[in-house]
Scaffold this motif. Sequence first.
Motif, PDB file in Angstrom:
ATOM      1  N   LYS A   1       5.810   6.813   2.300  1.00 39.83           N
ATOM      2  CA  LYS A   1       5.592   5.662   3.181  1.00 39.83           C
ATOM      3  C   LYS A   1       4.870   4.538   2.445  1.00 39.83           C
ATOM      4  N   ILE A   2       5.309   3.305   2.689  1.00 43.08           N
ATOM      5  CA  ILE A   2       4.580   2.145   2.153  1.00 43.08           C
ATOM      6  C   ILE A   2       4.279   1.172   3.290  1.00 43.08           C
ATOM      7  N   TYR A   3       3.209   0.430   3.085  1.00 37.54           N
ATOM      8  CA  TYR A   3       2.840  -0.619   4.042  1.00 37.54           C
ATOM      9  C   TYR A   3       2.812  -1.928   3.244  1.00 37.54           C
ATOM     10  N   GLY A   4       3.549  -2.910   3.714  1.00 38.02           N
ATOM     11  CA  GLY A   4       3.600  -4.185   2.996  1.00 38.02           C
ATOM     12  C   GLY A   4       2.853  -5.264   3.742  1.00 38.02           C
TER      13      GLY A   4
ATOM     14  N   GLY B   1       5.330 -11.558   6.516  1.00 37.70           N
ATOM     15  CA  GLY B   1       4.432 -10.713   7.300  1.00 37.70           C
ATOM     16  C   GLY B   1       4.240  -9.280   6.843  1.00 37.70           C
ATOM     17  N   LYS B   2       3.827  -8.469   7.846  1.00 39.77           N
ATOM     18  CA  LYS B   2       3.465  -7.079   7.551  1.00 39.77           C
ATOM     19  C   LYS B   2       4.553  -6.128   8.052  1.00 39.77           C
ATOM     20  N   PHE B   3       4.684  -5.019   7.363  1.00 41.63           N
ATOM     21  CA  PHE B   3       5.719  -4.054   7.761  1.00 41.63           C
ATOM     22  C   PHE B   3       5.389  -2.688   7.159  1.00 41.63           C
ATOM     23  N   THR B   4       6.036  -1.646   7.701  1.00 42.96           N
ATOM     24  CA  THR B   4       5.962  -0.342   7.041  1.00 42.96           C
ATOM     25  C   THR B   4       7.375   0.189   6.871  1.00 42.96           C
ATOM     26  N   ALA B   5       7.578   0.943   5.806  1.00 41.66           N
ATOM     27  CA  ALA B   5       8.866   1.594   5.568  1.00 41.66           C
ATOM     28  C   ALA B   5       8.565   3.024   5.153  1.00 41.66           C
TER      29      ALA B   5
ATOM     30  N   GLY C   1      15.504  12.296   4.559  1.00 43.62           N
ATOM     31  CA  GLY C   1      16.098  11.106   3.939  1.00 43.62           C
ATOM     32  C   GLY C   1      16.324   9.954   4.915  1.00 43.62           C
ATOM     33  N   ASP C   2      15.859  10.104   6.173  1.00 48.56           N
ATOM     34  CA  ASP C   2      16.009   9.005   7.136  1.00 48.56           C
ATOM     35  C   ASP C   2      14.948   7.941   6.848  1.00 48.56           C
ATOM     36  N   LEU C   3      15.360   6.688   7.008  1.00 49.54           N
ATOM     37  CA  LEU C   3      14.433   5.580   6.729  1.00 49.54           C
ATOM     38  C   LEU C   3      13.953   4.970   8.048  1.00 49.54           C
ATOM     39  N   TYR C   4      12.642   4.852   8.225  1.00 52.42           N
ATOM     40  CA  TYR C   4      12.067   4.249   9.430  1.00 52.42           C
ATOM     41  C   TYR C   4      11.368   2.952   9.019  1.00 52.42           C
ATOM     42  N   ILE C   5      11.741   1.867   9.675  1.00 46.51           N
ATOM     43  CA  ILE C   5      11.141   0.574   9.321  1.00 46.51           C
ATOM     44  C   ILE C   5      10.471  -0.020  10.558  1.00 46.51           C
ATOM     45  N   VAL C   6       9.255  -0.512  10.386  1.00 46.23           N
ATOM     46  CA  VAL C   6       8.542  -1.163  11.499  1.00 46.23           C
ATOM     47  C   VAL C   6       8.032  -2.516  11.004  1.00 46.23           C
ATOM     48  N   THR C   7       8.266  -3.554  11.788  1.00 43.72           N
ATOM     49  CA  THR C   7       7.745  -4.873  11.401  1.00 43.72           C
ATOM     50  C   THR C   7       6.506  -5.169  12.239  1.00 43.72           C
TER      51      THR C   7
ATOM     52  N   ASP D   1       0.859  -1.187   0.000  1.00 36.46           N
ATOM     53  CA  ASP D   1       0.000   0.000   0.000  1.00 36.46           C
ATOM     54  C   ASP D   1       0.890   1.231   0.000  1.00 36.46           C
ATOM     55  N   VAL D   2       0.689   2.077  -0.985  1.00 33.01           N
ATOM     56  CA  VAL D   2       1.499   3.292  -1.069  1.00 33.01           C
ATOM     57  C   VAL D   2       0.664   4.427  -0.484  1.00 33.01           C
ATOM     58  N   ARG D   3       1.224   5.074   0.549  1.00 33.51           N
ATOM     59  CA  ARG D   3       0.466   6.114   1.264  1.00 33.51           C
ATOM     60  C   ARG D   3       0.668   7.504   0.633  1.00 33.51           C
ATOM     61  N   SER D   4       0.076   8.530   1.258  1.00 30.81           N
ATOM     62  CA  SER D   4       0.085   9.893   0.702  1.00 30.81           C
ATOM     63  C   SER D   4       1.495  10.411   0.424  1.00 30.81           C
ATOM     64  N   PHE D   5       1.611  11.242  -0.584  1.00 35.29           N
ATOM     65  CA  PHE D   5       2.866  11.902  -0.975  1.00 35.29           C
ATOM     66  C   PHE D   5       4.035  10.921  -1.019  1.00 35.29           C
ATOM     67  N   SER D   6       3.819   9.802  -1.642  1.00 38.34           N
ATOM     68  CA  SER D   6       4.874   8.787  -1.708  1.00 38.34           C
ATOM     69  C   SER D   6       5.153   8.434  -3.165  1.00 38.34           C
ATOM     70  N   SER D   7       6.301   7.822  -3.342  1.00 39.51           N
ATOM     71  CA  SER D   7       6.719   7.495  -4.693  1.00 39.51           C
ATOM     72  C   SER D   7       7.461   6.161  -4.704  1.00 39.51           C
ATOM     73  N   ILE D   8       7.013   5.234  -5.558  1.00 38.18           N
ATOM     74  CA  ILE D   8       7.753   3.970  -5.699  1.00 38.18           C
ATOM     75  C   ILE D   8       8.010   3.712  -7.186  1.00 38.18           C
ATOM     76  N   LYS D   9       9.105   2.981  -7.452  1.00 40.24           N
ATOM     77  CA  LYS D   9       9.404   2.637  -8.841  1.00 40.24           C
ATOM     78  C   LYS D   9       9.566   1.117  -8.923  1.00 40.24           C
TER      79      LYS D   9
END
Lengths: 176, 398
Positions: free
Chosen positions: B228-231, B254-258, B264-270, B203-211
């Motif tokens: 932000k994305i939610y996997g 499983g599920k996670f968010t990045a 430019g800091d990356l926050y990851i939650v499992t 799931d790609v959240r607001s103001f986000s960009s994936i390629k």
Amino acid sequence: MPEPNVTYIKYLIGLSQKGRKNSFLELCELNLNKVFAICGLCLGDVKIAEEVAKDVFLSAWHNLKFVREDTSVNSWLRGIAVFEIMEELRTRERRQRVYPNAKKFDSTVYNRVHTNNQFESTILELPELERTIFVLHDVEGYDFDEIAGFFDDLSIDEIKKIIRTTRASLVGIDIQ
Amino acid sequence: MTRDEVRNMMHDYVDGLLSADDKSRVDSYLEEYTDVAGEYELLKKLLNKAASLPIGIKTPETLLGKISDELLSKSLEKIEEDKQKKLRQLTENTEAVGEKRKKFLKTHDFNRDADKTSSNDVQNKKVKSVNLWITLVVMLTIVGAYLLYDFLNTNLPWQVKSNYGGYTIVPVSSLTEIDADQTLNTYDSTNVSVFIPNAGRIDVRSFSSIKVIKGKDSDNVISLLSGKIYGNCKIDDPRLTIKTNTADIEVVAGKFTAEINDYGDLYIVTNNGKLKITTQNRELVLVKDHRCKISSSGIVGIPIHIKTNHQLAEILEQINYDDKKVNSYDLILQLSSPVDGITLLHLIMKAKSEEERLPLFEKLNEFYPLVPGITKEGILNLDKDMLDEWQRDIEWQL
């Protein structure tokens, strides 16, 4: 230990089905005494009963997806326990594992199950076959047809006869 | 009726197997003969006692521990078994291809037959030429088969669906599908789902960009450019990698968010997931219900449990793997609880000396006593196998 409420047990089952082993262990703890008691009563030997009870819970873990919402977990586990007990009596695999030097189809009890209940002590003194059939029929409520299904070499009449003789020995009355 | 007959029928009576006629016959007999009626009462008492048998049998105290150990070893065995299975399959496939090729060459070995049967050089040359052609055809077939397999293995384009809000896909094509080298950009208040076959959903959240970099059943790669994305991967080992400027995130389950913030800091939650994170200098496994920060310069923070005490979390957020000295160990030890097991283990791995590691080890050992195969010396000397084993044990108990 007080009886846990049904909602909580269902909650634990739900979590266990999702793979949460800690919830499953809690479920095991709640049913441990009941499952071990039936294994102990039928098998008589504490070490073999412990191995069988362990396998009951492992088998339950692998088959959790089959637990239906309307089934009591306790009855389900006791069903698995009876299956594992009969399997052990047929194959004596755990006996061989626990007592590698013992003869395979010997039913000697090396480490008797401990109980503080006089009636259970009396049942434990019965011979293995009589004890198992008595526990299955009069304690666990299995009918003669179901019990005959467990024993390939016994007819329903023979099982009935064993039950009568066992009951008679337990109440102290003489029946032919 | 004789006394013995009645005594036998008494059992069928209590088991509910007598007909109405027989019941009344036994009842009449029992009314007449009080001594047999006494036996009948004793029998009923016995059965009541058996049916409501109180548990007096003592359950061995070790039983629950044995079940727990067995479950743990079974899950470890399963992991090892899966690994072995994959390895075996790979070997079998390779061997099968090799055998097939050998067999083919053997049955088509015109060269050898020609040498034996013909003395004619011209004939020999012809046979050699045929052999060469056959080898060439086989090789071309193998290459062709590989290319076909590679083409069929592609699962692109992926389906795209907006849950709410707006988005664009560039270079512009269909709004319901995204292909390789296309970028998906979302607007404000947006949630767009990208479905990756045999892997899961992003799931790609607001103001986000994936390629999308690559989309194959065994190798799905996307790049998280911003936002932000939610996997949500419903299968284990979905073969999905998310690349960012600072780290590659390989989804284990499983599920996670990045999320990449404005700096430019990356926050990851499992969230009930598991990820393998690789940066330029470090590789770590982020187990379920943990979070971790990777700064824009690639510095990796210590994993923190999502339920960690708030005060402790604030302290831990200031610590990263590259810190030379940590002054807050005393406070960390004081505030930590069993949920911080993985964090404490990472702090042990991060600590520079045995002296620093010892109090952390003792605290962690209090929460999760060492299992057989792991020793205090091994952990203090940072034995990788033992650290991995302890992490698995803690992860399992969390």
